[in-house]
Design an enzyme around this catalytic site. Sequence first.
Site, PDB file in Angstrom:
ATOM      1  N   HIS A  71       0.846  -1.193   0.000  1.00 17.78           N
ATOM      2  CA  HIS A  71       0.000   0.000   0.000  1.00 17.78           C
ATOM      3  C   HIS A  71       0.878   1.239   0.000  1.00 17.78           C
ATOM      4  O   HIS A  71       2.103   1.157   0.179  1.00 17.78           O
ATOM      5  CB  HIS A  71      -0.963  -0.006   1.186  1.00 17.78           C
ATOM      6  CG  HIS A  71      -0.320   0.054   2.537  1.00 17.78           C
ATOM      7  ND1 HIS A  71       0.495  -0.942   3.033  1.00 17.78           N
ATOM      8  CD2 HIS A  71      -0.364   1.009   3.521  1.00 17.78           C
ATOM      9  CE1 HIS A  71       0.897  -0.632   4.251  1.00 17.78           C
ATOM     10  NE2 HIS A  71       0.402   0.560   4.567  1.00 17.78           N
TER      11      HIS A  71
ATOM     12  N   HIS B  89       1.411   3.826   1.944  1.00 19.87           N
ATOM     13  CA  HIS B  89       1.873   4.544   3.123  1.00 19.87           C
ATOM     14  C   HIS B  89       3.395   4.539   3.093  1.00 19.87           C
ATOM     15  O   HIS B  89       4.017   3.525   2.730  1.00 19.87           O
ATOM     16  CB  HIS B  89       1.337   3.911   4.403  1.00 19.87           C
ATOM     17  CG  HIS B  89      -0.064   4.337   4.730  1.00 19.87           C
ATOM     18  ND1 HIS B  89      -0.868   3.673   5.637  1.00 19.87           N
ATOM     19  CD2 HIS B  89      -0.813   5.381   4.270  1.00 19.87           C
ATOM     20  CE1 HIS B  89      -2.044   4.279   5.714  1.00 19.87           C
ATOM     21  NE2 HIS B  89      -2.034   5.305   4.895  1.00 19.87           N
TER      22      HIS B  89
ATOM     23  N   ASP C 179       5.958   4.225   5.003  1.00 22.12           N
ATOM     24  CA  ASP C 179       6.845   3.232   5.607  1.00 22.12           C
ATOM     25  C   ASP C 179       6.837   1.913   4.852  1.00 22.12           C
ATOM     26  O   ASP C 179       7.513   0.964   5.256  1.00 22.12           O
ATOM     27  CB  ASP C 179       6.496   3.015   7.091  1.00 22.12           C
ATOM     28  CG  ASP C 179       5.052   2.629   7.321  1.00 22.12           C
ATOM     29  OD1 ASP C 179       4.183   3.003   6.507  1.00 22.12           O
ATOM     30  OD2 ASP C 179       4.767   1.947   8.340  1.00 22.12           O
ATOM     31  N   HIS C 180       6.108   1.868   3.732  1.00 20.33           N
ATOM     32  CA  HIS C 180       6.080   0.651   2.923  1.00 20.33           C
ATOM     33  C   HIS C 180       6.587   0.863   1.495  1.00 20.33           C
ATOM     34  O   HIS C 180       6.782  -0.110   0.780  1.00 20.33           O
ATOM     35  CB  HIS C 180       4.671   0.069   2.893  1.00 20.33           C
ATOM     36  CG  HIS C 180       4.225  -0.433   4.226  1.00 20.33           C
ATOM     37  ND1 HIS C 180       4.267  -1.772   4.584  1.00 20.33           N
ATOM     38  CD2 HIS C 180       3.764   0.232   5.316  1.00 20.33           C
ATOM     39  CE1 HIS C 180       3.835  -1.901   5.827  1.00 20.33           C
ATOM     40  NE2 HIS C 180       3.526  -0.696   6.293  1.00 20.33           N
TER      41      HIS C 180
ATOM     42  N   HIS D  45      -7.389  -1.588   5.596  1.00 21.26           N
ATOM     43  CA  HIS D  45      -6.543  -0.567   6.204  1.00 21.26           C
ATOM     44  C   HIS D  45      -7.092   0.798   5.816  1.00 21.26           C
ATOM     45  O   HIS D  45      -8.141   0.903   5.174  1.00 21.26           O
ATOM     46  CB  HIS D  45      -5.095  -0.766   5.737  1.00 21.26           C
ATOM     47  CG  HIS D  45      -4.079  -0.003   6.525  1.00 21.26           C
ATOM     48  ND1 HIS D  45      -4.110   0.092   7.895  1.00 21.26           N
ATOM     49  CD2 HIS D  45      -2.999   0.735   6.123  1.00 21.26           C
ATOM     50  CE1 HIS D  45      -3.106   0.831   8.302  1.00 21.26           C
ATOM     51  NE2 HIS D  45      -2.416   1.237   7.250  1.00 21.26           N
TER      52      HIS D  45
ATOM     53  N   ASP E  53      -0.227  -4.147   6.848  1.00 17.60           N
ATOM     54  CA  ASP E  53      -1.131  -3.366   7.683  1.00 17.60           C
ATOM     55  C   ASP E  53      -2.612  -3.709   7.435  1.00 17.60           C
ATOM     56  O   ASP E  53      -3.105  -3.559   6.314  1.00 17.60           O
ATOM     57  CB  ASP E  53      -0.913  -1.882   7.420  1.00 17.60           C
ATOM     58  CG  ASP E  53       0.527  -1.462   7.663  1.00 17.60           C
ATOM     59  OD1 ASP E  53       1.394  -2.344   7.715  1.00 17.60           O
ATOM     60  OD2 ASP E  53       0.771  -0.258   7.800  1.00 17.60           O
TER      61      ASP E  53
ATOM     62  N   HIS F  51       5.999  -5.633  12.066  1.00 13.60           N
ATOM     63  CA  HIS F  51       5.382  -4.305  12.012  1.00 13.60           C
ATOM     64  C   HIS F  51       5.061  -3.800  13.413  1.00 13.60           C
ATOM     65  O   HIS F  51       3.979  -3.296  13.688  1.00 13.60           O
ATOM     66  CB  HIS F  51       4.118  -4.309  11.138  1.00 13.60           C
ATOM     67  CG  HIS F  51       3.732  -2.937  10.647  1.00 13.60           C
ATOM     68  ND1 HIS F  51       2.816  -2.152  11.300  1.00 13.60           N
ATOM     69  CD2 HIS F  51       4.155  -2.223   9.577  1.00 13.60           C
ATOM     70  CE1 HIS F  51       2.676  -1.007  10.645  1.00 13.60           C
ATOM     71  NE2 HIS F  51       3.488  -1.027   9.595  1.00 13.60           N
TER      72      HIS F  51
END
Length: 301
Positions: free
Chosen positions: A60, A62, A64-65, A140, A210, A268
């Site tokens: 996804h 976000h 941090d990914h 999410h 997530d 995570h």
Amino acid sequence: MNLTILGCYAATPRTFTNPTSQVLEIKNRMFLIDCGEGTQVQLRKNKIKFSRINHIFISHLHGDHFYGLVGLVSTFMLLNRVNDLHIYGPKGIKEVILLQLKLSNSWTNYNLYFHELESEGSEVVFEDEKVIVKTIPLKHRVYTNGYLFQEKTGDRKLNMDKILNLEIDQCYYQKIKSGGDVVLESGEVIPNSIMTFDPEPAKSYAFCSDTLYNEDILPIIQDVDVLYHESTFLESEAPLAGKTMHSTAKEAATIALKANAKQLVLGHYSTRYESIEKFREEASTIFQNVLLADDGKSFEF
């Protein structure tokens, strides 16, 4: 099947922890899953060859990914990469990466292919003769997919003692390995079952990043060999998990139990906790075979 954790902590990088990224080796294929900041540094630290990465799966959008993705794409160019690179991820990933390449005048000298995903259901996104990859729709705050990596069942193994005893010509070996019977000159049919042994069981790996606790994924990941499931919080912060659409260690363990997974890998983690061992302790009250991901850690299954 080998899994190397490059990063497995939530939100922001720290001097001693990294956001989500991992490398899965399965059937001699190497797949990069998520690409948080610092991924290419972690690849070097773990002595993983950049040239072996031809497929990158992003869960996804976000940061941090995937904030490490454009850096890795650019580094591939500086290393004079020639192999095609395939990137799988939510719709919008092509726009965000190409805009950065455009504004920095850093177009790749290799073919860059984007496979943008929009389906709310599970779909096959990659397949070759040995491996198949399907999406795992997650819940999410933005559109998110996990990924299920499955080996295809290999050829049957030849029972050479039996085959040599029957004096079967080598030209039939591939047919036998593929499951075929053999008809001798006498007309006798030799069934495949007495000339071969069963192939090695096909392995599978499910990556669930997530997500809220979500039993809808159970039919997709049922009987998986290894389940990586996010466990951002402990049960004491369950209300926060619900608010931010994440899972607790207990919830991850419950999914593993109901999916009849053979092994659970937690990751995570929120950086609010001093020790990740608490995640194993909590999950083990529900599911026994629990491993803890940690940066730089490798698992062989």
